[in-house]
Scaffold this motif. Structure first.
Motif, short mmCIF file in Angstrom:
data_model
loop_
_atom_site.label_atom_id
_atom_site.label_comp_id
_atom_site.label_asym_id
_atom_site.label_seq_id
_atom_site.Cartn_x
_atom_site.Cartn_y
_atom_site.Cartn_z
N LEU A 64 -1.68 9.64 -9.06
CA LEU A 64 -1.84 11.19 -8.43
C LEU A 64 -0.48 11.42 -7.86
O LEU A 64 -0.43 12.86 -7.94
CB LEU A 64 -2.87 10.99 -7.36
CG LEU A 64 -3.39 12.23 -6.45
CD1 LEU A 64 -3.93 13.25 -7.37
CD2 LEU A 64 -4.07 11.75 -5.57
N ILE A 65 0.22 10.74 -7.14
CA ILE A 65 1.39 11.23 -6.57
C ILE A 65 2.37 11.67 -7.76
O ILE A 65 3.01 12.75 -7.61
CB ILE A 65 2.00 9.85 -6.00
CG1 ILE A 65 1.29 9.67 -4.42
CG2 ILE A 65 3.40 10.41 -5.44
CD1 ILE A 65 1.79 8.35 -3.97
N GLU A 106 2.93 17.47 2.27
CA GLU A 106 2.24 16.53 3.15
C GLU A 106 1.27 15.56 2.59
O GLU A 106 1.31 14.61 2.78
CB GLU A 106 1.66 17.61 4.08
CG GLU A 106 2.39 18.37 5.09
CD GLU A 106 1.72 19.15 5.84
OE1 GLU A 106 0.35 19.29 5.75
OE2 GLU A 106 2.37 20.24 6.77
N ARG A 107 0.75 15.92 1.45
CA ARG A 107 -0.36 15.10 0.70
C ARG A 107 0.30 14.09 0.00
O ARG A 107 -0.09 13.02 -0.09
CB ARG A 107 -1.06 15.96 -0.33
CG ARG A 107 -2.23 15.21 -0.93
CD ARG A 107 -3.24 15.05 -0.05
NE ARG A 107 -4.59 14.47 -0.53
CZ ARG A 107 -5.10 13.23 -0.20
NH1 ARG A 107 -4.69 12.66 0.90
NH2 ARG A 107 -6.05 12.84 -0.88
N ILE A 108 1.59 14.44 -0.63
CA ILE A 108 2.23 13.34 -1.30
C ILE A 108 2.49 12.31 -0.34
O ILE A 108 2.54 10.98 -0.69
CB ILE A 108 3.36 14.02 -2.04
CG1 ILE A 108 2.98 14.89 -3.38
CG2 ILE A 108 4.40 13.06 -2.50
CD1 ILE A 108 4.02 15.75 -3.88
N ASP A 109 3.28 12.65 0.94
CA ASP A 109 3.47 11.85 2.16
C ASP A 109 2.43 10.88 2.54
O ASP A 109 2.45 9.70 2.64
CB ASP A 109 4.19 12.64 3.20
CG ASP A 109 5.53 13.01 2.77
OD1 ASP A 109 6.31 12.70 1.65
OD2 ASP A 109 5.99 14.01 3.64
N ASP A 110 1.44 11.73 2.69
CA ASP A 110 0.13 10.77 2.90
C ASP A 110 -0.23 9.84 2.03
O ASP A 110 -0.57 8.70 2.35
CB ASP A 110 -1.16 11.75 3.33
CG ASP A 110 -1.12 12.72 4.66
OD1 ASP A 110 -0.08 12.24 5.32
OD2 ASP A 110 -1.83 13.54 4.48
N TRP A 114 -0.02 5.64 2.40
CA TRP A 114 -1.34 4.86 2.34
C TRP A 114 -1.14 3.46 1.67
O TRP A 114 -1.68 2.68 2.17
CB TRP A 114 -2.18 5.63 1.53
CG TRP A 114 -3.53 4.75 1.20
CD1 TRP A 114 -4.46 4.65 1.96
CD2 TRP A 114 -3.70 4.18 0.10
NE1 TRP A 114 -5.68 3.75 1.38
CE2 TRP A 114 -5.07 3.48 0.42
CE3 TRP A 114 -3.13 3.84 -1.10
CZ2 TRP A 114 -5.80 2.84 -0.72
CZ3 TRP A 114 -3.90 3.17 -2.12
CH2 TRP A 114 -5.06 2.65 -2.09
N TRP A 115 -0.30 3.37 0.44
CA TRP A 115 -0.03 2.03 -0.12
C TRP A 115 1.10 1.47 0.19
O TRP A 115 1.44 0.41 -0.55
CB TRP A 115 -0.30 2.37 -1.78
CG TRP A 115 0.64 3.42 -2.12
CD1 TRP A 115 0.34 4.56 -2.56
CD2 TRP A 115 1.89 3.05 -2.84
NE1 TRP A 115 1.39 5.27 -2.91
CE2 TRP A 115 2.42 4.18 -3.37
CE3 TRP A 115 2.49 1.80 -3.22
CZ2 TRP A 115 3.56 4.35 -3.85
CZ3 TRP A 115 3.82 1.86 -3.48
CH2 TRP A 115 4.17 3.22 -4.12
N ILE A 116 2.20 2.03 0.93
CA ILE A 116 3.22 1.33 1.31
C ILE A 116 3.04 0.13 2.10
O ILE A 116 2.40 0.06 3.29
CB ILE A 116 4.35 2.30 1.93
CG1 ILE A 116 4.81 3.02 0.77
CG2 ILE A 116 5.25 1.45 2.52
CD1 ILE A 116 5.95 4.15 0.93
#
Length: 116
Positions: A64-65, A106-110, A114-116
Protein backbone atom coordinates in the motif's frame (compact mmCIF):
# COMPACT_ATOMS: atom_id res chain seq x y z
CA UNK A 1 -3.30 -48.29 26.18
CA UNK A 2 -4.28 -44.66 25.42
CA UNK A 3 -4.90 -44.00 29.11
CA UNK A 4 -1.37 -45.09 29.96
CA UNK A 5 0.15 -42.63 27.50
CA UNK A 6 -2.15 -39.79 28.59
CA UNK A 7 -1.20 -40.27 32.25
CA UNK A 8 2.48 -40.07 31.30
CA UNK A 9 1.98 -36.87 29.30
CA UNK A 10 3.54 -33.82 30.97
CA UNK A 11 2.24 -30.95 28.84
CA UNK A 12 -0.49 -29.94 26.42
CA UNK A 13 1.72 -30.44 23.38
CA UNK A 14 2.43 -34.04 24.37
CA UNK A 15 -1.25 -34.69 25.06
CA UNK A 16 -2.15 -33.25 21.67
CA UNK A 17 0.37 -35.50 19.94
CA UNK A 18 -0.91 -38.58 21.77
CA UNK A 19 -4.55 -37.86 20.90
CA UNK A 20 -3.69 -37.06 17.29
CA UNK A 21 -1.66 -40.27 16.96
CA UNK A 22 -4.50 -42.33 18.43
CA UNK A 23 -7.04 -40.75 16.09
CA UNK A 24 -4.74 -41.30 13.12
CA UNK A 25 -4.30 -44.98 14.09
CA UNK A 26 -8.07 -45.46 14.34
CA UNK A 27 -8.59 -43.83 10.94
CA UNK A 28 -5.96 -46.07 9.36
CA UNK A 29 -7.55 -49.18 10.89
CA UNK A 30 -10.95 -48.09 9.55
CA UNK A 31 -9.45 -47.28 6.15
CA UNK A 32 -10.43 -43.60 6.24
CA UNK A 33 -8.31 -41.08 4.35
CA UNK A 34 -6.73 -38.44 6.57
CA UNK A 35 -4.96 -35.27 5.52
CA UNK A 36 -2.19 -34.06 7.80
CA UNK A 37 -1.18 -31.17 5.52
CA UNK A 38 -2.15 -28.40 7.95
CA UNK A 39 -0.60 -30.03 11.00
CA UNK A 40 2.64 -28.64 12.42
CA UNK A 41 5.53 -31.04 12.23
CA UNK A 42 6.98 -30.08 15.57
CA UNK A 43 10.17 -28.81 13.98
CA UNK A 44 11.61 -25.57 15.26
CA UNK A 45 11.60 -24.17 11.70
CA UNK A 46 7.79 -24.07 11.58
CA UNK A 47 6.59 -20.46 11.62
CA UNK A 48 3.90 -19.76 14.24
CA UNK A 49 0.54 -18.60 12.92
CA UNK A 50 0.69 -15.29 14.81
CA UNK A 51 4.03 -14.43 13.23
CA UNK A 52 2.80 -15.37 9.75
CA UNK A 53 -0.25 -13.09 10.19
CA UNK A 54 1.92 -10.17 11.31
CA UNK A 55 4.29 -10.67 8.38
CA UNK A 56 1.32 -10.75 5.97
CA UNK A 57 0.00 -7.48 7.41
CA UNK A 58 3.41 -5.88 7.06
CA UNK A 59 3.66 -7.05 3.44
CA UNK A 60 0.22 -5.57 2.67
CA UNK A 61 1.18 -2.29 4.36
CA UNK A 62 4.40 -2.12 2.33
CA UNK A 63 2.50 -2.73 -0.91
CA UNK A 64 0.00 0.00 0.00
CA UNK A 65 2.81 2.41 0.86
CA UNK A 66 4.47 1.66 -2.47
CA UNK A 67 1.31 2.49 -4.40
CA UNK A 68 0.71 5.66 -2.41
CA UNK A 69 4.27 6.79 -3.11
CA UNK A 70 3.78 6.07 -6.82
CA UNK A 71 0.62 8.20 -6.83
CA UNK A 72 2.45 11.01 -5.06
CA UNK A 73 5.15 10.78 -7.77
CA UNK A 74 2.55 11.36 -10.48
CA UNK A 75 1.39 7.87 -11.45
CA UNK A 76 -2.35 8.22 -12.12
CA UNK A 77 -3.12 4.75 -13.41
CA UNK A 78 -6.58 3.46 -12.45
CA UNK A 79 -5.28 0.75 -10.09
CA UNK A 80 -3.12 3.27 -8.24
CA UNK A 81 -5.99 5.78 -7.97
CA UNK A 82 -8.28 3.01 -6.66
CA UNK A 83 -5.71 2.15 -4.03
CA UNK A 84 -5.45 5.78 -2.93
CA UNK A 85 -9.23 5.98 -2.62
CA UNK A 86 -9.21 2.77 -0.60
CA UNK A 87 -6.47 4.13 1.69
CA UNK A 88 -8.69 7.11 2.54
CA UNK A 89 -11.96 5.18 2.76
CA UNK A 90 -13.89 6.05 5.90
CA UNK A 91 -12.22 9.43 6.26
CA UNK A 92 -13.28 12.89 5.16
CA UNK A 93 -10.43 13.11 2.65
CA UNK A 94 -11.38 13.33 -1.00
CA UNK A 95 -9.18 13.20 -4.07
CA UNK A 96 -10.29 16.69 -5.13
CA UNK A 97 -9.06 18.45 -2.00
CA UNK A 98 -6.25 20.94 -2.56
CA UNK A 99 -4.12 19.45 0.24
CA UNK A 100 -4.41 15.84 -0.95
CA UNK A 101 -0.63 15.51 -1.29
CA UNK A 102 -0.17 16.60 2.34
CA UNK A 103 -2.83 14.11 3.47
CA UNK A 104 -1.18 11.44 1.34
CA UNK A 105 2.21 12.08 2.98
CA UNK A 106 0.58 11.87 6.42
CA UNK A 107 -1.09 8.57 5.51
CA UNK A 108 2.22 7.14 4.25
CA UNK A 109 3.90 8.20 7.50
CA UNK A 110 1.10 6.61 9.56
CA UNK A 111 1.44 3.34 7.68
CA UNK A 112 5.22 3.40 7.94
CA UNK A 113 5.18 3.90 11.70
CA UNK A 114 2.59 1.14 12.13
CA UNK A 115 4.95 -1.67 11.19
CA UNK A 116 8.35 -0.27 12.15
Amino acid sequence: MLLTYLKASRDLCGTDSIIFSAALAVCRIMGAKVSTAGRATGQSSAIPAWRRRIEERIAKARALIGRLVRFRSGNNRPRIVRTVRMAFAGTNVSMSQPDIMQKLTERIDDLTWWWI
